[in-house]
Design an enzyme around this catalytic site. Sequence first.
Site, PDB file in Angstrom:
ATOM      1  N   ARG A   1      58.872  39.391  31.298  1.00 31.52           N
ATOM      2  CA  ARG A   1      60.046  38.516  31.411  1.00 31.52           C
ATOM      3  C   ARG A   1      60.475  37.990  30.040  1.00 31.52           C
ATOM      4  NH1 ARG A   1      57.450  35.042  35.917  1.00 31.52           N
ATOM      5  NH2 ARG A   1      55.736  36.474  35.413  1.00 31.52           N
TER       6      ARG A   1
ATOM      7  N   HIS B   1      54.420  42.609  25.373  1.00 30.59           N
ATOM      8  CA  HIS B   1      52.963  42.729  25.252  1.00 30.59           C
ATOM      9  C   HIS B   1      52.525  42.548  23.786  1.00 30.59           C
ATOM     10  CE1 HIS B   1      52.733  43.696  29.390  1.00 30.59           C
ATOM     11  NE2 HIS B   1      53.157  44.938  29.299  1.00 30.59           N
TER      12      HIS B   1
ATOM     13  N   LEU C   1      45.626  33.955  42.423  1.00 30.51           N
ATOM     14  CA  LEU C   1      44.377  34.246  41.715  1.00 30.51           C
ATOM     15  C   LEU C   1      44.319  35.691  41.214  1.00 30.51           C
ATOM     16  CD1 LEU C   1      41.763  32.284  43.824  1.00 30.51           C
ATOM     17  CD2 LEU C   1      42.581  31.762  41.525  1.00 30.51           C
TER      18      LEU C   1
ATOM     19  N   TRP D   1      46.531  49.782  36.408  1.00 33.60           N
ATOM     20  CA  TRP D   1      46.615  51.229  36.152  1.00 33.60           C
ATOM     21  C   TRP D   1      47.834  51.827  36.854  1.00 33.60           C
ATOM     22  CZ3 TRP D   1      43.861  53.091  32.316  1.00 33.60           C
ATOM     23  CH2 TRP D   1      42.583  52.617  32.041  1.00 33.60           C
TER      24      TRP D   1
ATOM     25  N   ASP E   1      44.274  46.927  39.075  1.00 34.71           N
ATOM     26  CA  ASP E   1      45.537  47.355  39.697  1.00 34.71           C
ATOM     27  C   ASP E   1      46.627  47.690  38.667  1.00 34.71           C
ATOM     28  OD1 ASP E   1      44.720  47.247  42.366  1.00 34.71           O
ATOM     29  OD2 ASP E   1      44.966  45.067  42.402  1.00 34.71           O
TER      30      ASP E   1
ATOM     31  N   LEU F   1      32.268  30.685  19.913  1.00 35.07           N
ATOM     32  CA  LEU F   1      33.090  30.977  21.089  1.00 35.07           C
ATOM     33  C   LEU F   1      32.689  32.327  21.663  1.00 35.07           C
ATOM     34  CD1 LEU F   1      35.642  30.196  22.818  1.00 35.07           C
ATOM     35  CD2 LEU F   1      36.971  31.624  21.242  1.00 35.07           C
TER      36      LEU F   1
ATOM     37  N   SER G   1      44.288  44.231  34.761  1.00 32.97           N
ATOM     38  CA  SER G   1      43.531  44.276  36.014  1.00 32.97           C
ATOM     39  C   SER G   1      43.347  45.725  36.455  1.00 32.97           C
ATOM     40  CB  SER G   1      44.281  43.506  37.100  1.00 32.97           C
ATOM     41  OG  SER G   1      45.369  44.279  37.567  1.00 32.97           O
TER      42      SER G   1
ATOM     43  N   ASP H   1      50.370  36.141  31.963  1.00 38.19           N
ATOM     44  CA  ASP H   1      51.594  36.638  32.597  1.00 38.19           C
ATOM     45  C   ASP H   1      52.843  36.213  31.865  1.00 38.19           C
ATOM     46  OD1 ASP H   1      50.843  37.818  35.185  1.00 38.19           O
ATOM     47  OD2 ASP H   1      49.915  35.852  35.423  1.00 38.19           O
TER      48      ASP H   1
HETATM   49  C1  FPP Z   1      50.973  40.486  32.579  1.00 33.71           C
HETATM   50  O1  FPP Z   1      52.337  40.094  32.351  1.00 33.71           O
HETATM   51  C2  FPP Z   1      50.387  40.947  31.313  1.00 33.71           C
HETATM   52  C3  FPP Z   1      49.669  42.089  31.172  1.00 33.71           C
HETATM   53  C4  FPP Z   1      49.370  43.002  32.281  1.00 33.71           C
HETATM   54  C5  FPP Z   1      49.179  42.494  29.837  1.00 33.71           C
HETATM   55  C6  FPP Z   1      48.540  41.424  28.995  1.00 33.71           C
HETATM   56  C7  FPP Z   1      48.394  41.930  27.628  1.00 33.71           C
HETATM   57  C8  FPP Z   1      48.611  41.239  26.482  1.00 33.71           C
HETATM   58  C9  FPP Z   1      48.881  39.806  26.428  1.00 33.71           C
HETATM   59  C10 FPP Z   1      48.650  41.925  25.173  1.00 33.71           C
HETATM   60  C11 FPP Z   1      47.442  42.340  24.511  1.00 33.71           C
HETATM   61  C12 FPP Z   1      46.179  41.575  24.738  1.00 33.71           C
HETATM   62  C13 FPP Z   1      45.138  41.627  23.896  1.00 33.71           C
HETATM   63  C14 FPP Z   1      43.879  40.976  24.254  1.00 33.71           C
HETATM   64  C15 FPP Z   1      45.208  42.290  22.587  1.00 33.71           C
HETATM   65  P1  FPP Z   1      53.495  41.025  32.826  1.00 33.71           P
HETATM   66  O2  FPP Z   1      53.620  42.156  31.879  1.00 33.71           O
HETATM   67  O3  FPP Z   1      53.243  41.432  34.230  1.00 33.71           O
HETATM   68  O4  FPP Z   1      54.773  40.138  32.671  1.00 33.71           O
HETATM   69  P2  FPP Z   1      55.872  39.857  33.781  1.00 33.71           P
HETATM   70  O5  FPP Z   1      55.139  39.187  34.923  1.00 33.71           O
HETATM   71  O6  FPP Z   1      56.840  38.949  33.101  1.00 33.71           O
HETATM   72  O7  FPP Z   1      56.484  41.174  34.166  1.00 33.71           O
END
Ligand code: FPP
Length: 227
Positions: free
Chosen positions: A6, A19, A174, A51, A49, A113, A47, A2
């Site tokens: 932000r 991202h 969670l 989508w 959700d 791993l 997740s 997460d």
């Molecule tokens: C949640 O933070 C993050 C995601 C839904 C996407 C996670 C994806 C990556 C880290 C990039 C690619 C991953 C791989 C494995 C190549 P958020 O976007 O909800 O952030 P926020 O809570 O600050 O809005």
Amino acid sequence: MDGNGRWARARGLPRTAGHREGAKAVRSVVEAAPDLGITTLTLYAFSADNWQRPAAEVRTLMELFERFLHSERDKCIDNGVLLNIIGRRDRFEPRLLRAIRRAEAATAGGRNLHLRIAVDYSARQALIDAAGLHQSPEPLDVDSYTELLNRAVNSRPAAPDVDLLIRTSGEQRLSDFLLWECAYAELSFTDCLWPDFDGAELERAVAEFHRRERRFGRVVEARELAS
Ligand code: FPP
């Protein structure tokens, strides 16, 4: 993972930039994990959700996953990393599905791993799917149900219970992640946004984990504590 959004907002950038930066943090953490004694690492990337996010953000994330599978495949082979995508697979574009299958087949020999990336993952859906796989007349027990659950999410090999769950960006939920597997997980919360998370942050969390006393519901004898 997460905090990408932000991280980007704080820099006046679109969420997708967060991202992209988050994908770099994945590399740092994966490189650091084996030396910290981690043999299975599960990253919550998308997740079920998620989508519901804007279509452009979902598209960027799917492209990032596909690119990651291509760009990291050889590095994973060289470093003994077995790459495994867990979750549902019936909602992916065919080309992402092909990239997943290729990366999993190419890295199947990895022994250092087991890197599980959860994409289109829901722990509750997984629990339902695992129950649907139960065919034996034998009653279920924890081990047999765990095996079904691993099959339901395409975890190959099966993963052990979670020892340490790290949640970034100050969130303390969670969020439908590994609900069964986290039965005795130690929880670690950090304000660090995912794009800023790296091997050093992981090392800090692991060091804190080693200072915890894990009792698994038992009483720790004074004798054991003294040793
Ligand atoms: C949640 O933070 C993050 C995601 C839904 C996407 C996670 C994806 C990556 C880290 C990039 C690619 C991953 C791989 C494995 C190549 P958020 O976007 O909800 O952030 P926020 O809570 O600050 O809005």
